[in-house]
Design a protein around this motif. Structure first.
Motif, short mmCIF file in Angstrom:
data_model
loop_
_atom_site.label_atom_id
_atom_site.label_comp_id
_atom_site.label_asym_id
_atom_site.label_seq_id
_atom_site.Cartn_x
_atom_site.Cartn_y
_atom_site.Cartn_z
N MET A 91 0.85 -1.18 0.00
CA MET A 91 0.00 0.00 0.00
C MET A 91 0.89 1.24 0.00
O MET A 91 1.83 1.34 0.77
CB MET A 91 -0.89 -0.03 1.25
N ALA B 6 1.53 5.45 0.33
CA ALA B 6 1.09 6.49 1.26
C ALA B 6 -0.22 7.10 0.77
O ALA B 6 -1.15 7.34 1.55
CB ALA B 6 2.16 7.57 1.39
N GLU C 286 -2.57 5.71 -1.02
CA GLU C 286 -3.67 4.77 -0.76
C GLU C 286 -4.06 4.78 0.71
O GLU C 286 -5.24 4.73 1.05
CB GLU C 286 -3.28 3.36 -1.20
N GLY C 287 -3.06 4.82 1.59
CA GLY C 287 -3.33 4.84 3.02
C GLY C 287 -4.08 6.10 3.44
O GLY C 287 -5.07 6.03 4.18
N TYR C 288 -3.63 7.25 2.96
CA TYR C 288 -4.31 8.51 3.30
C TYR C 288 -5.72 8.53 2.71
O TYR C 288 -6.66 9.00 3.33
CB TYR C 288 -3.52 9.71 2.80
N ARG D 157 -7.61 5.94 2.17
CA ARG D 157 -8.41 5.03 2.99
C ARG D 157 -8.80 5.69 4.31
O ARG D 157 -9.92 5.53 4.78
CB ARG D 157 -7.62 3.75 3.21
N LEU D 158 -7.87 6.42 4.92
CA LEU D 158 -8.19 7.12 6.16
C LEU D 158 -9.22 8.22 5.93
O LEU D 158 -10.12 8.42 6.74
CB LEU D 158 -6.92 7.73 6.78
N PHE E 94 -8.94 -0.07 10.05
CA PHE E 94 -7.84 0.77 9.57
C PHE E 94 -7.94 2.20 10.09
O PHE E 94 -6.94 2.85 10.34
CB PHE E 94 -7.84 0.77 8.03
N CYS E 95 -9.15 2.70 10.27
CA CYS E 95 -9.36 4.08 10.70
C CYS E 95 -9.15 4.29 12.20
O CYS E 95 -9.12 5.41 12.67
CB CYS E 95 -10.76 4.55 10.31
#
Length: 106
Positions: free
Chosen positions: A1, A3, A5-7, A9-10, A39-40
């Motif tokens: 994943m 960064a 994608e992570g942001y 998703r958050l 994840f959140c």
């Protein structure tokens, strides 16, 4: 994943499983927890009375980071900013002048 994608998703992801966990009558099994999308969630605390306290990542901060990533990518596509280009050209001019002075007859 990545960064990004992570942001993303958050910022836009669901918190439904976190709320399901919070309002359960009985504690979930290990398997149920592993299947949840948490994840959140940034932190989980259990009170002395047995209740749960969930802390979530800041969605606005995630959005801000996404916007910053987009600005950085846009700047990379557009090339260096004008001030940076001027610095590089100035440094090249100075280097060229010094080189010419080194080769000048005395």
């Amino acid at each position: 994943m990545t960064a990004r994608e992570g942001y993303r998703r958050l910022a836009f992801g669901s918190c439904a499983d976190a709320f399901k966990l919070l309002f359960r009558e009985e504690p979930p099994t290990q398997r149920e927890i592993e299947e949840m999308d948490l994840f959140c969630v940034s932190a989980v605390k259990q009170s002395k009375a047995g209740g749960l306290e969930l802390s979530f990542f800041n969605r606005f901060e995630a959005l801000d980071r996404l916007a910053e990533l987009e600005r950085m990518e846009e700047a990379d596509r557009d090339g260096p900013p004008p001030f940076y280009s001027a610095l590089v050209m100035g440094a090249q001019a100075i280097a060229g002048k010094e080189e010419a002075e080194d080769h000048a007859p005395s």
